[in-house]
Design an enzyme around this catalytic site. Structure first.
Site, PDB file in Angstrom:
ATOM      1  N   LYS A  13      54.435  59.071  -4.651  1.00 12.12           N
ATOM      2  CA  LYS A  13      55.318  60.821  -3.997  1.00 12.12           C
ATOM      3  C   LYS A  13      55.463  60.277  -2.145  1.00 12.12           C
ATOM      4  CE  LYS A  13      54.241  63.826  -6.671  1.00 12.12           C
ATOM      5  NZ  LYS A  13      52.881  63.121  -6.822  1.00 12.12           N
ATOM      6  N   ARG A  88      57.905  69.804 -12.338  1.00  8.98           N
ATOM      7  CA  ARG A  88      57.021  69.236 -12.942  1.00  8.98           C
ATOM      8  C   ARG A  88      56.101  69.848 -14.637  1.00  8.98           C
ATOM      9  NH1 ARG A  88      54.074  68.974  -7.505  1.00  8.98           N
ATOM     10  NH2 ARG A  88      51.878  68.200  -7.931  1.00  8.98           N
ATOM     11  N   ARG A 127      42.482  60.901   0.720  1.00 13.69           N
ATOM     12  CA  ARG A 127      43.535  61.153   1.416  1.00 13.69           C
ATOM     13  C   ARG A 127      43.400  62.741   2.808  1.00 13.69           C
ATOM     14  NH1 ARG A 127      48.632  63.796  -1.876  1.00 13.69           N
ATOM     15  NH2 ARG A 127      47.356  64.873  -2.721  1.00 13.69           N
ATOM     16  N   ARG A 160      42.843  68.157   1.783  1.00 14.09           N
ATOM     17  CA  ARG A 160      43.413  69.265   1.255  1.00 14.09           C
ATOM     18  C   ARG A 160      42.655  69.914   0.381  1.00 14.09           C
ATOM     19  NH1 ARG A 160      48.524  68.076  -1.815  1.00 14.09           N
ATOM     20  NH2 ARG A 160      47.854  69.154  -3.067  1.00 14.09           N
ATOM     21  N   ARG A 171      43.601  68.246 -12.267  1.00 13.76           N
ATOM     22  CA  ARG A 171      45.030  67.493 -12.164  1.00 13.76           C
ATOM     23  C   ARG A 171      45.665  66.837 -12.375  1.00 13.76           C
ATOM     24  NH1 ARG A 171      44.523  67.519  -6.413  1.00 13.76           N
ATOM     25  NH2 ARG A 171      46.049  66.571  -5.005  1.00 13.76           N
TER      26      ARG A 171
HETATM   27  P1  ADP Z   1      49.967  66.598  -5.258  1.00 14.64           P
HETATM   28  O1  ADP Z   1      50.798  65.692  -3.597  1.00 14.64           O
HETATM   29  O2  ADP Z   1      48.600  65.949  -4.926  1.00 14.64           O
HETATM   30  O3  ADP Z   1      51.319  66.287  -6.845  1.00 14.64           O
HETATM   31  P2  ADP Z   1      51.660  68.895  -4.497  1.00 14.64           P
HETATM   32  O4  ADP Z   1      51.536  68.928  -3.141  1.00 14.64           O
HETATM   33  O5  ADP Z   1      52.421  68.170  -4.837  1.00 14.64           O
HETATM   34  O6  ADP Z   1      50.101  68.233  -4.783  1.00 14.64           O
HETATM   35  O7  ADP Z   1      50.860  69.871  -5.158  1.00 14.64           O
HETATM   36  C1  ADP Z   1      49.578  69.928  -4.781  1.00 14.64           C
HETATM   37  C2  ADP Z   1      49.383  71.938  -5.901  1.00 14.64           C
HETATM   38  O8  ADP Z   1      50.533  73.003  -5.973  1.00 14.64           O
HETATM   39  C3  ADP Z   1      49.595  71.909  -7.502  1.00 14.64           C
HETATM   40  O9  ADP Z   1      48.516  71.172  -8.119  1.00 14.64           O
HETATM   41  C4  ADP Z   1      50.391  73.336  -7.972  1.00 14.64           C
HETATM   42  O10 ADP Z   1      49.169  73.720  -7.862  1.00 14.64           O
HETATM   43  C5  ADP Z   1      51.211  73.717  -6.907  1.00 14.64           C
HETATM   44  N1  ADP Z   1      52.260  72.665  -7.383  1.00 14.64           N
HETATM   45  C6  ADP Z   1      53.192  71.868  -6.472  1.00 14.64           C
HETATM   46  N2  ADP Z   1      54.699  72.179  -7.120  1.00 14.64           N
HETATM   47  C7  ADP Z   1      54.405  72.628  -8.096  1.00 14.64           C
HETATM   48  C8  ADP Z   1      55.661  72.363  -9.323  1.00 14.64           C
HETATM   49  N3  ADP Z   1      56.352  72.169  -9.013  1.00 14.64           N
HETATM   50  N4  ADP Z   1      55.236  73.226 -10.292  1.00 14.64           N
HETATM   51  C9  ADP Z   1      53.971  74.387 -10.427  1.00 14.64           C
HETATM   52  N5  ADP Z   1      52.918  73.716  -9.508  1.00 14.64           N
HETATM   53  C10 ADP Z   1      53.575  73.256  -8.446  1.00 14.64           C
HETATM   54  P1  ADP Z   2      51.432  62.088  -4.011  1.00 12.94           P
HETATM   55  O1  ADP Z   2      52.399  62.428  -2.873  1.00 12.94           O
HETATM   56  O2  ADP Z   2      52.003  61.485  -5.146  1.00 12.94           O
HETATM   57  O3  ADP Z   2      50.556  63.175  -4.375  1.00 12.94           O
HETATM   58  P2  ADP Z   2      50.515  60.631  -1.507  1.00 12.94           P
HETATM   59  O4  ADP Z   2      51.982  60.265  -0.869  1.00 12.94           O
HETATM   60  O5  ADP Z   2      50.494  61.731  -1.092  1.00 12.94           O
HETATM   61  O6  ADP Z   2      50.727  60.846  -2.493  1.00 12.94           O
HETATM   62  O7  ADP Z   2      49.510  59.740  -1.626  1.00 12.94           O
HETATM   63  C1  ADP Z   2      47.977  59.300  -2.088  1.00 12.94           C
HETATM   64  C2  ADP Z   2      46.907  59.270  -0.726  1.00 12.94           C
HETATM   65  O8  ADP Z   2      46.814  57.549  -1.202  1.00 12.94           O
HETATM   66  C3  ADP Z   2      47.540  58.969  -0.103  1.00 12.94           C
HETATM   67  O9  ADP Z   2      45.728  58.838   1.120  1.00 12.94           O
HETATM   68  C4  ADP Z   2      47.992  57.755   0.643  1.00 12.94           C
HETATM   69  O10 ADP Z   2      47.659  57.486   2.223  1.00 12.94           O
HETATM   70  C5  ADP Z   2      47.670  57.078  -0.410  1.00 12.94           C
HETATM   71  N1  ADP Z   2      48.398  56.285  -0.944  1.00 12.94           N
HETATM   72  C6  ADP Z   2      49.504  55.791  -1.095  1.00 12.94           C
HETATM   73  N2  ADP Z   2      50.926  55.549  -2.179  1.00 12.94           N
HETATM   74  C7  ADP Z   2      49.539  53.821  -1.423  1.00 12.94           C
HETATM   75  C8  ADP Z   2      49.825  52.982  -2.354  1.00 12.94           C
HETATM   76  N3  ADP Z   2      51.239  52.315  -2.270  1.00 12.94           N
HETATM   77  N4  ADP Z   2      48.558  52.294  -1.997  1.00 12.94           N
HETATM   78  C9  ADP Z   2      47.387  52.270  -1.966  1.00 12.94           C
HETATM   79  N5  ADP Z   2      46.935  53.705  -1.483  1.00 12.94           N
HETATM   80  C10 ADP Z   2      48.289  54.454  -1.459  1.00 12.94           C
END
Ligand code: ADP
Ligand code: ADP
Ligand code: ZN
Length: 214
Positions: A13, A88, A127, A160, A171
């Site tokens: 994302k 979410r 990541r 992270r 998660r």
């Molecule tokens: P990822 O990119 O791996 O999906 P995020 O950065 O979006 O992770 O989220 C990290 C953490 O922040 C989540 O595991 C949760 O604890 C909290 N968080 C983020 N967005 C939300 C949401 N919309 N509702 C509840 N908790 C959230």
């Molecule tokens: P999210 O925001 O959904 O949690 P991220 O955009 O942070 O996911 O991506 C998670 C990890 O996967 C990062 O290390 C990113 O560089 C890698 N990544 C993202 N998209 C791809 C893809 N299409 N193929 C391979 N690796 C990816």
């Protein structure tokens, strides 16, 4: 235009948001980034969210909805935005809908980035994030040009604390239990646009833009 990016942790994302914000001319609002920013500043919101984030649990809806609605009220969101990581839960989706409806606005599209579970764990555990601008990188899939430094701003990259294999698995469980029902919710509303996120970053970007322009 109000666009939601939906997908599991690690689906890409934040990565796709880099291209989408540029191509669509909209700001990105990431709930995770907002929580981490609040923690860095030592703000009360950050303290409230910290224990949930460390465990890989969701921050309670009430706190999360309030934070996002405040952010949405800022002038840079007047023409819409790209929501990354929010909603979410169904409760969050309804909270957002009601707030937009009051301003005679609504969600236009929901881009669902579908990725297989094994791939998600590999992505999360490799990541690295820019401490300054939050751009995500990956040790293997998307390394920075200079090790440890952000291509976009030169900021320091870090891993992270919740991107360990153990917390990542937690998660993903939370995602399947609480967030995945949103896929059907938005499909029934006729807003879901699905892309295959298992492919390379550029391919997913191309497919996403094509799907959204239809
Ligand atoms: P990822 O990119 O791996 O999906 P995020 O950065 O979006 O992770 O989220 C990290 C953490 O922040 C989540 O595991 C949760 O604890 C909290 N968080 C983020 N967005 C939300 C949401 N919309 N509702 C509840 N908790 C959230
Ligand atoms: P999210 O925001 O959904 O949690 P991220 O955009 O942070 O996911 O991506 C998670 C990890 O996967 C990062 O290390 C990113 O560089 C890698 N990544 C993202 N998209 C791809 C893809 N299409 N193929 C391979 N690796 C990816
Ligand atoms: Zn940066």
């Amino acid at each position: 235009m109000y666009l939601i990016l939906l997908g599991a942790p690690g689906a890409g994302k934040g990565t796709q948001a880099v291209t989408l914000t540029r191509e669509l001319g909209l700001v990105q609002i990431s709930s995770g980034d907002l929580f981490r920013e609040a923690q860095k500043k030592g703000a009360e919101l950050g303290l409230l969210a910290k224990s949930y984030m460390e465990k890989g649990a969701l921050v309670p809806d009430e706190i999360t909805i309030k934070m996002i609605l405040e952010r949405l009220a800022a002038p840079d969101c007047a023409r819409g935005c790209i929501l990354d990581g929010f909603p979410r839960t169904l409760e969050q989706a309804r909270g957002l809908e009601q707030a937009l409806a009051k301003q005679k606005k609504s969600i236009d599209k929901v881009l669902y980035i579908k990725v297989s579970t094994e791939e998600l764990i590999k992505r999360l555990s490799g990541r690295w994030i820019c401490r300054n601008c939050q751009t995500p990188y990956h040790v293997v899939n998307n390394p920075p040009k200079v090790a440890g430094k952000c291509d976009a701003c030169g900021g320091e990259l870090y891993q992270r604390a919740d991107d360990t294999v153990e917390t990542a698995r937690k998660r993903l469980d939370v995602y399947f239990a609480q967030t995945a029902p949103l896929i059907d919710y938005y499909r029934k509303a006729g807003k879901l646009v699905e892309v295959n996120g298992d492919r390379g970053i550029e391919e997913v970007a191309r497919e996403s833009l094509a799907a959204l322009s239809q």
